[in-house]
Design a protein around this motif. Structure first.
Motif, PDB file in Angstrom:
ATOM      1  N   ARG A   1     -11.516  -1.000   4.526  1.00 13.22           N
ATOM      2  CA  ARG A   1     -10.975  -1.342   5.855  1.00 13.22           C
ATOM      3  C   ARG A   1     -11.467  -2.714   6.307  1.00 13.22           C
ATOM      4  O   ARG A   1     -10.751  -3.447   6.987  1.00 13.22           O
ATOM      5  CB  ARG A   1     -11.398  -0.256   6.844  1.00 13.22           C
ATOM      6  N   ARG A   2     -12.695  -3.063   5.909  1.00 10.07           N
ATOM      7  CA  ARG A   2     -13.219  -4.389   6.272  1.00 10.07           C
ATOM      8  C   ARG A   2     -12.564  -5.496   5.462  1.00 10.07           C
ATOM      9  O   ARG A   2     -12.457  -6.637   5.920  1.00 10.07           O
ATOM     10  CB  ARG A   2     -14.742  -4.431   6.051  1.00 10.07           C
ATOM     11  N   LEU A   3     -12.133  -5.184   4.235  1.00 11.79           N
ATOM     12  CA  LEU A   3     -11.651  -6.218   3.321  1.00 11.79           C
ATOM     13  C   LEU A   3     -10.137  -6.415   3.350  1.00 11.79           C
ATOM     14  O   LEU A   3      -9.646  -7.463   2.916  1.00 11.79           O
ATOM     15  CB  LEU A   3     -12.071  -5.868   1.884  1.00 11.79           C
ATOM     16  N   GLY A   4      -9.394  -5.421   3.791  1.00 13.66           N
ATOM     17  CA  GLY A   4      -7.946  -5.517   3.645  1.00 13.66           C
ATOM     18  C   GLY A   4      -7.170  -4.884   4.785  1.00 13.66           C
ATOM     19  O   GLY A   4      -7.733  -4.454   5.800  1.00 13.66           O
ATOM     20  N   ARG A   5      -5.862  -4.812   4.595  1.00 13.02           N
ATOM     21  CA  ARG A   5      -4.978  -4.196   5.591  1.00 13.02           C
ATOM     22  C   ARG A   5      -4.404  -2.918   4.996  1.00 13.02           C
ATOM     23  O   ARG A   5      -4.110  -2.828   3.795  1.00 13.02           O
ATOM     24  CB  ARG A   5      -3.852  -5.151   5.987  1.00 13.02           C
ATOM     25  N   LEU A   6      -4.204  -1.928   5.858  1.00 13.39           N
ATOM     26  CA  LEU A   6      -3.742  -0.619   5.421  1.00 13.39           C
ATOM     27  C   LEU A   6      -2.244  -0.662   5.115  1.00 13.39           C
ATOM     28  O   LEU A   6      -1.456  -1.228   5.878  1.00 13.39           O
ATOM     29  CB  LEU A   6      -4.017   0.425   6.512  1.00 13.39           C
ATOM     30  N   VAL A   7      -1.864  -0.035   4.006  1.00 12.96           N
ATOM     31  CA  VAL A   7      -0.461   0.067   3.600  1.00 12.96           C
ATOM     32  C   VAL A   7      -0.069   1.548   3.614  1.00 12.96           C
ATOM     33  O   VAL A   7      -0.807   2.395   3.111  1.00 12.96           O
ATOM     34  CB  VAL A   7      -0.247  -0.518   2.187  1.00 12.96           C
ATOM     35  N   HIS A   8       1.086   1.843   4.210  1.00 11.21           N
ATOM     36  CA  HIS A   8       1.617   3.200   4.234  1.00 11.21           C
ATOM     37  C   HIS A   8       2.692   3.356   3.156  1.00 11.21           C
ATOM     38  O   HIS A   8       3.384   2.402   2.807  1.00 11.21           O
ATOM     39  CB  HIS A   8       2.221   3.535   5.598  1.00 11.21           C
ATOM     40  N   ARG A   9       2.817   4.581   2.651  1.00  8.10           N
ATOM     41  CA  ARG A   9       3.849   4.897   1.674  1.00  8.10           C
ATOM     42  C   ARG A   9       4.330   6.316   1.952  1.00  8.10           C
ATOM     43  O   ARG A   9       3.513   7.220   2.113  1.00  8.10           O
ATOM     44  CB  ARG A   9       3.283   4.780   0.259  1.00  8.10           C
ATOM     45  N   ASP A  10       5.637   6.486   2.012  1.00  8.02           N
ATOM     46  CA  ASP A  10       6.229   7.798   2.320  1.00  8.02           C
ATOM     47  C   ASP A  10       5.678   8.347   3.632  1.00  8.02           C
ATOM     48  O   ASP A  10       5.458   9.552   3.782  1.00  8.02           O
ATOM     49  CB  ASP A  10       5.981   8.799   1.189  1.00  8.02           C
ATOM     50  N   GLY A  11       5.442   7.444   4.579  1.00 10.61           N
ATOM     51  CA  GLY A  11       5.001   7.874   5.897  1.00 10.61           C
ATOM     52  C   GLY A  11       3.535   8.238   6.007  1.00 10.61           C
ATOM     53  O   GLY A  11       3.092   8.723   7.055  1.00 10.61           O
ATOM     54  N   ARG A  12       2.734   8.000   4.934  1.00  3.65           N
ATOM     55  CA  ARG A  12       1.317   8.346   4.960  1.00  3.65           C
ATOM     56  C   ARG A  12       0.482   7.147   4.535  1.00  3.65           C
ATOM     57  O   ARG A  12       0.948   6.319   3.747  1.00  3.65           O
ATOM     58  CB  ARG A  12       1.004   9.509   4.003  1.00  3.65           C
ATOM     59  N   PRO A  13      -0.782   7.053   5.017  1.00  3.44           N
ATOM     60  CA  PRO A  13      -1.659   5.992   4.501  1.00  3.44           C
ATOM     61  C   PRO A  13      -1.802   6.093   2.995  1.00  3.44           C
ATOM     62  O   PRO A  13      -2.003   7.186   2.456  1.00  3.44           O
ATOM     63  CB  PRO A  13      -2.997   6.277   5.213  1.00  3.44           C
ATOM     64  N   SER A  14      -1.674   4.966   2.303  1.00  2.00           N
ATOM     65  CA  SER A  14      -1.653   4.972   0.853  1.00  2.00           C
ATOM     66  C   SER A  14      -2.816   4.205   0.240  1.00  2.00           C
ATOM     67  O   SER A  14      -3.510   4.709  -0.643  1.00  2.00           O
ATOM     68  CB  SER A  14      -0.334   4.390   0.347  1.00  2.00           C
ATOM     69  N   HIS A  15      -3.045   2.964   0.684  1.00  2.00           N
ATOM     70  CA  HIS A  15      -4.059   2.108   0.079  1.00  2.00           C
ATOM     71  C   HIS A  15      -4.264   0.891   0.969  1.00  2.00           C
ATOM     72  O   HIS A  15      -3.620   0.773   2.022  1.00  2.00           O
ATOM     73  CB  HIS A  15      -3.623   1.673  -1.327  1.00  2.00           C
ATOM     74  N   TYR A  16      -5.132  -0.008   0.528  1.00  2.69           N
ATOM     75  CA  TYR A  16      -5.360  -1.268   1.226  1.00  2.69           C
ATOM     76  C   TYR A  16      -4.977  -2.426   0.325  1.00  2.69           C
ATOM     77  O   TYR A  16      -5.029  -2.324  -0.907  1.00  2.69           O
ATOM     78  CB  TYR A  16      -6.826  -1.392   1.645  1.00  2.69           C
ATOM     79  N   GLU A  17      -4.576  -3.522   0.963  1.00  2.00           N
ATOM     80  CA  GLU A  17      -4.351  -4.781   0.261  1.00  2.00           C
ATOM     81  C   GLU A  17      -5.306  -5.807   0.821  1.00  2.00           C
ATOM     82  O   GLU A  17      -5.468  -5.910   2.051  1.00  2.00           O
ATOM     83  CB  GLU A  17      -2.906  -5.266   0.414  1.00  2.00           C
ATOM     84  N   ARG A  18      -5.959  -6.536  -0.093  1.00  2.00           N
ATOM     85  CA  ARG A  18      -6.950  -7.515   0.369  1.00  2.00           C
ATOM     86  C   ARG A  18      -6.280  -8.552   1.270  1.00  2.00           C
ATOM     87  O   ARG A  18      -5.236  -9.110   0.940  1.00  2.00           O
ATOM     88  CB  ARG A  18      -7.623  -8.212  -0.818  1.00  2.00           C
ATOM     89  N   ALA A  19      -6.911  -8.788   2.413  1.00  2.00           N
ATOM     90  CA  ALA A  19      -6.328  -9.710   3.406  1.00  2.00           C
ATOM     91  C   ALA A  19      -6.460 -11.157   2.914  1.00  2.00           C
ATOM     92  O   ALA A  19      -7.386 -11.490   2.202  1.00  2.00           O
ATOM     93  CB  ALA A  19      -7.046  -9.537   4.728  1.00  2.00           C
TER      94      ALA A  19
END
Length: 313
Positions: free
Chosen positions: A295-313
């Motif tokens: 959470r400190r390193l990236g932004r949250l990505v949703h998939r199929d309406g649910r939290p899925s993973h993070y992508e580095r900001a």
């Protein structure tokens, strides 16, 4: 007259079996020195050779994928997410690579063990069911034809979960005194015990009313139970899949009967998708890490309406 099949000659069997094991070796999860040669794994070579000789699919069993850690500082929720999807895809791709050198291919049986020790890790049984059901759904959705899921429902049907756990423990678990002696005498077992204790402490998000030292004492006690049940589950799996190559998500010494396998990159050899979240790096690679760090390193990505993973900001 029916056609006859000819078993591969011994040299061909050895060559193919070694080539299959060489596909696994780059992913070996161990605390030993890496890059050991195939010859250092005679147990796995023998098991693989049995399938090659029979011109049959190589069956690999992998206990794991139990449920998500209940600690929100480590995971996104109680359902599989990108960490599991990447890991399942990796396992299926590994089987497809085996198929290229051994046409009957390979099959990984994911032996989802959440119900075996759900009471000890303090995860509700309904969350464990939902997790395993979603694993099966993802395998179908992603078309991962080399994977199947096996859990206590396949063995004991609709019995109450506590009755299932008691049955497995009573029939297969080692005695507690013997396990305590093993932890004192055997370095890998001691490392496993310490690793599980650490996970149990970390997974207790709220221990209000209990001191840290009291929590650690309780988790040490529960860690013995987790190992007992894990051993029991392994023995049950061996009963149902006696010829299979046994994989493990825990680090294993070179030459051990179980082959430790690393599913995704992580800074800690004990990290699994169900104790972490996946972070997509700027170069497109993936790393597993605790939710709080991602959470400190990236932004949250949703998939199929649910939290899925993070992508580095």
């Amino acid at each position: 007259m029916p056609p006859t099949t000819t078993a591969p000659d011994p040299l061909t069997t050895t060559r193919i079996s070694t080539a299959i094991l060489n596909l696994l070796l780059p992913h070996h999860r161990t605390t030993d020195q890496p890059h050991a040669p195939a010859e250092a794994f005679p147990h796995q070579l023998r098991r693989i050779a049995d399938f090659v000789r029979a011109d049959a699919p190589v069956v690999l069993t992998l206990p794991g994928f139990p449920c998500k850690s209940p600690n929100p500082a480590k995971t996104l929720g109680h359902l599989p997410d990108m960490g599991e999807r990447l890991s399942l895809t990796f396992l299926d791709t590994l089987c497809a690579e085996i198929e290229e050198i051994h046409p009957p291919g390979a099959q990984v049986v994911i032996c989802s063990d959440g119900h075996v020790f759900g009471d000890l890790i303090r995860v509700p049984d309904e969350h464990i069911d939902a997790y395993a059901d979603e694993l099966r759904a993802q395998i179908r959705k992603l078309g991962l034809r080399h994977l199947t899921v096996f859990d206590l429902r396949d063995v004991l049907g609709d019995l109450p979960h506590d009755a299932k756990r008691a049955h497995v423990h009573d029939r297969y678990a080692p005695a507690l005194d013997a396990l305590r002696a093993e932890v004192r005498a055997d370095a890998p077992t001691l490392a496993l015990y310490r690793g599980i204790t650490r996970f149990l402490v970390e997974d207790t998000a709220d221990h209000a009313g209990s001191t840290r030292s009291a929590l650690q004492r309780e988790c040490r006690r529960r860690a013995y139970g987790v190992i007992q049940r894990s051993r029991a589950w392994g023995r049950l799996i061996a009963d149902h899949h006696p010829r299979a190559v046994r994989l493990s998500i825990h680090p294993q010494p070179v030459g051990a009967a179980k082959f430790g396998i690393r599913l995704l990159d992580a800074p800690d050899v004990w990290t699994t998708p169900w104790h972490s979240v996946a972070l997509r790096e700027a170069d497109g690679g993936w790393t597993l890490m605790p939710h709080a760090r991602a959470r400190r390193l990236g932004r949250l990505v949703h998939r199929d309406g649910r939290p899925s993973h993070y992508e580095r900001a």
